[in-house]
Design a protein around this motif. Sequence first.
Motif, PDB file in Angstrom:
ATOM      1  N   GLY A   1      42.450 -33.242 -42.752  1.00  0.00           N
ATOM      2  CA  GLY A   1      43.380 -34.050 -41.981  1.00  0.00           C
ATOM      3  C   GLY A   1      42.686 -34.700 -40.803  1.00  0.00           C
ATOM      4  O   GLY A   1      41.838 -34.091 -40.150  1.00  0.00           O
ATOM      5  N   PHE A   2      43.062 -35.958 -40.486  1.00  0.00           N
ATOM      6  CA  PHE A   2      42.430 -36.714 -39.415  1.00  0.00           C
ATOM      7  C   PHE A   2      43.494 -37.419 -38.576  1.00  0.00           C
ATOM      8  O   PHE A   2      44.433 -38.018 -39.131  1.00  0.00           O
ATOM      9  CB  PHE A   2      41.466 -37.764 -39.976  1.00  0.00           C
ATOM     10  N   THR A   3      43.348 -37.368 -37.251  1.00  0.00           N
ATOM     11  CA  THR A   3      44.262 -38.084 -36.360  1.00  0.00           C
ATOM     12  C   THR A   3      43.479 -38.731 -35.226  1.00  0.00           C
ATOM     13  O   THR A   3      42.389 -38.289 -34.868  1.00  0.00           O
ATOM     14  CB  THR A   3      45.321 -37.145 -35.742  1.00  0.00           C
ATOM     15  N   LEU A   4      44.039 -39.788 -34.663  1.00  0.00           N
ATOM     16  CA  LEU A   4      43.518 -40.444 -33.460  1.00  0.00           C
ATOM     17  C   LEU A   4      44.628 -40.442 -32.426  1.00  0.00           C
ATOM     18  O   LEU A   4      45.669 -41.086 -32.625  1.00  0.00           O
ATOM     19  CB  LEU A   4      43.067 -41.875 -33.762  1.00  0.00           C
ATOM     20  N   ASP A   5      44.447 -39.713 -31.347  1.00  0.00           N
ATOM     21  CA  ASP A   5      45.478 -39.560 -30.318  1.00  0.00           C
ATOM     22  C   ASP A   5      46.805 -39.127 -30.929  1.00  0.00           C
ATOM     23  O   ASP A   5      47.886 -39.561 -30.506  1.00  0.00           O
ATOM     24  CB  ASP A   5      45.667 -40.865 -29.533  1.00  0.00           C
ATOM     25  N   GLY A   6      46.717 -38.288 -31.959  1.00  0.00           N
ATOM     26  CA  GLY A   6      47.909 -37.778 -32.626  1.00  0.00           C
ATOM     27  C   GLY A   6      48.439 -38.663 -33.730  1.00  0.00           C
ATOM     28  O   GLY A   6      49.311 -38.231 -34.504  1.00  0.00           O
ATOM     29  N   VAL A   7      47.943 -39.903 -33.845  1.00  0.00           N
ATOM     30  CA  VAL A   7      48.393 -40.823 -34.899  1.00  0.00           C
ATOM     31  C   VAL A   7      47.629 -40.510 -36.181  1.00  0.00           C
ATOM     32  O   VAL A   7      46.393 -40.474 -36.176  1.00  0.00           O
ATOM     33  CB  VAL A   7      48.167 -42.282 -34.483  1.00  0.00           C
ATOM     34  N   PRO A   8      48.316 -40.278 -37.298  1.00  0.00           N
ATOM     35  CA  PRO A   8      47.617 -39.901 -38.534  1.00  0.00           C
ATOM     36  C   PRO A   8      46.759 -41.032 -39.078  1.00  0.00           C
ATOM     37  O   PRO A   8      47.168 -42.192 -39.100  1.00  0.00           O
ATOM     38  CB  PRO A   8      48.757 -39.550 -39.496  1.00  0.00           C
ATOM     39  N   LEU A   9      45.544 -40.671 -39.519  1.00  0.00           N
ATOM     40  CA  LEU A   9      44.623 -41.617 -40.144  1.00  0.00           C
ATOM     41  C   LEU A   9      44.560 -41.427 -41.655  1.00  0.00           C
ATOM     42  O   LEU A   9      43.701 -42.004 -42.317  1.00  0.00           O
ATOM     43  CB  LEU A   9      43.220 -41.449 -39.558  1.00  0.00           C
ATOM     44  N   GLY A  10      45.462 -40.616 -42.229  1.00  0.00           N
ATOM     45  CA  GLY A  10      45.393 -40.319 -43.656  1.00  0.00           C
ATOM     46  C   GLY A  10      44.165 -39.468 -43.946  1.00  0.00           C
ATOM     47  O   GLY A  10      43.668 -38.733 -43.093  1.00  0.00           O
ATOM     48  N   ASP A  11      43.658 -39.573 -45.183  1.00  0.00           N
ATOM     49  CA  ASP A  11      42.463 -38.792 -45.520  1.00  0.00           C
ATOM     50  C   ASP A  11      41.185 -39.616 -45.369  1.00  0.00           C
ATOM     51  O   ASP A  11      40.112 -39.150 -45.715  1.00  0.00           O
ATOM     52  CB  ASP A  11      42.573 -38.203 -46.929  1.00  0.00           C
TER      53      ASP A  11
END
Length: 748
Positions: free
Chosen positions: A114-124
């Motif tokens: 799992g990946f996020t930027l400032d809590g926003v999901p980046l998908g896989d």
Amino acid sequence: MQQRFPLKPLCLVVLQALACHAYAAADAADAAADSSVAGAIVGPVQTVEITGRGQSRQVQNINKADLAEALPGTSPLKVLEKLPGVNFQSADPFGAYEWSTRFSVRGFNQNQLGFTLDGVPLGDMSYGNNNGLHISRAISSENVGNVTVSQGAGAVGTASTSNLGGTVQFFTLAPSEQRGLTFAQTFGSDSTSRTFARVDTGLIGNAVKAYISGTRQRTDKTKGGGGQDQDQLNSQFVFNFGENSLTGFLNYSDRREVDYQDVSLEMVRRLGYGWDNYQPDWQRAVDAARNKFSGAVNSLDDAYYSAGGLRKDTIGGLTLNLNFTSNLALKTTIYHHDNDGQGHWYTPYVATDAANPISLRTTEYSIGRDGVTSDLTWEVGNHTITAGLWGERANHNATRNYYKVTGPADTMFFLANPFRTDFKQNFVTTTSQYYVSDTLSAMDGKLKINAGFKAMDVDIKATNIIGTRAAGDLDAEKKFLPQAGFNYAISSDDEVFGSASKNMRAFQPGVNGPFSQTQAAYNAGVGKLKPETSVNLDFGYRFKRADIQGSVAVYNARFDDRLLSVATCAGIVGCPSTFVNVGKIDTKGLEAIAVWKFNREISWFNSYTFNDSKYKSDYTDNNKLVAVNGKQVVDAPRSLFNTEVSYESGTWFARVGGKYTGKRYYTYLNDAGVPSFWLANLSAGYKLKSLGMLKDLSLQVNVTNLFDKQYISSIGTNGFQASDVGGTAQTLLTGAPRQVFFTLNGKL
């Protein structure tokens, strides 16, 4: 007085023994390997200062100081490769070439994290993504403030539908309270030029601060024709009112990358490490399409004229932080992401016309997604209760088109008006997730116990517009995915921790998911499909002294209902795949990390990973038994070792590091793989401080692949094979040769 354990002698013995084990493994693997595919030497050049103290899971953090001395433009994923459990490979020196990017943690590959930027999901962050984008496009590397890696399982509230294994959380470097201009200019190998400039407004009216930045990068490939270019705009503002804040960001990326040719072990022996596609030699590509080969080429698939990827992304969000009281807070984020992408491939399998045996095949993508996350934190007594939700709706289109070409031309732009379409599909994915968690603090704060669960429901509605690929409605739902952990402080400098979690990976729409089959194959198998699940156990010990800190962890993971997309022809032909449940994987391993500060200037970093990931179930492919039970998981090296020495004074800085990667298999039967190798990197610089109006000036040199070794980097680029005894599967990429870059940084 609390007693401290005599750690330094023990850690020195353990880590040196592990290093010797890595060297021995390298020697054994290299001796057994084909001499034409020999090992090599590279590693990143950052220092980990935090080892996740207070956490119930194995966690490490990379901060801005660590990121700053990496080669500008380097993917934050590549920066993480030094951490225990992490395996990163790429065919370019920046680690940003997405077709080649391979990132795995404890044997779980990128699309199982799992990946996020400032809590926003980046998908896989996969290449043909349906619900996110790669971090190298989401934000310029210079604007990343810090990165947190959880190797075993992420926090229960992480906004991800793919994190069977760990999570990676990226955080933006916040706007400065001081007004100014930050700039960096990089020049180097293969005509590289990267320009970065960021303007910070400073604090305005004691309430508002913001920044906006621009990045322009141009670089040729390290071999063959073509470049890998990117333009980015990033911006963020923070508005503080009372104890509350409103933060917003808007980022844009336009990336164009010409591909390297996927190779096989047999091709490396016959054509060498420098082999690539024919560009700019159009006539040789035309001759090959007519089965007229030259040089050592003997196959239509040894090379194509060219290939490439184009991606345009806009992503933005607003976050409202409300502190109702000193112990009650609510954080809510809304976000939107638009993406357009095309993957280009000059194919000799479909002719433009009778006079021209080549056409340009594309896989075309679009994503439009909107979402919201909301997290409530309530501290009551010795409890910290958190609860939250995440909802997202993603609209994704995937199309396979063919365009006419008549000769060599620049086609690295978005094409329109194809002469043929093989398939076109639309996917609407609706995601809903909620979680509840409680952390109990006891024994005067020495003991922390956390427990919680999340519930997830991901529904995909697939529509087939053109072609024979599948349509349908597929739902993945789990109402109780529990997680629990503890952290106990033995002393102020020593702690033990442990965690257990269950996770689910939802079904994936798009070109490689279950809807990539024919309708008949989908109908026959959909009743047997189950979403992939995993159970992760994590136990460890952290320590900190005046001159040393680190951790040791052991882990175990059970992966159930592994779904496998089985290719039925060569990648360029693009046949529908088959999609089957192939059973279980068991993983166990050990991780160790230690950082020594010998004095104020010199430090020494070491990390070691032993990872044993094995298939536990056989499966059938076209009614043939594939006996993989007991075999090592593909692209999951058993040993990883990283060592790095750094020097930092008020004027000079230097870091040199080496990374060992163990043997990796690319066949499920383990009858073909690539040998272990070492890689080394160097970073050094001189801080000029101030010069007239310029402040914080520094000159920096980065050398990647310091000893210019030849090696195989990414594997599985065209999928993994059941068997490849002859070494003919074109699913490998060679690593970049030595590259040298110079950067001038400063502020106004």
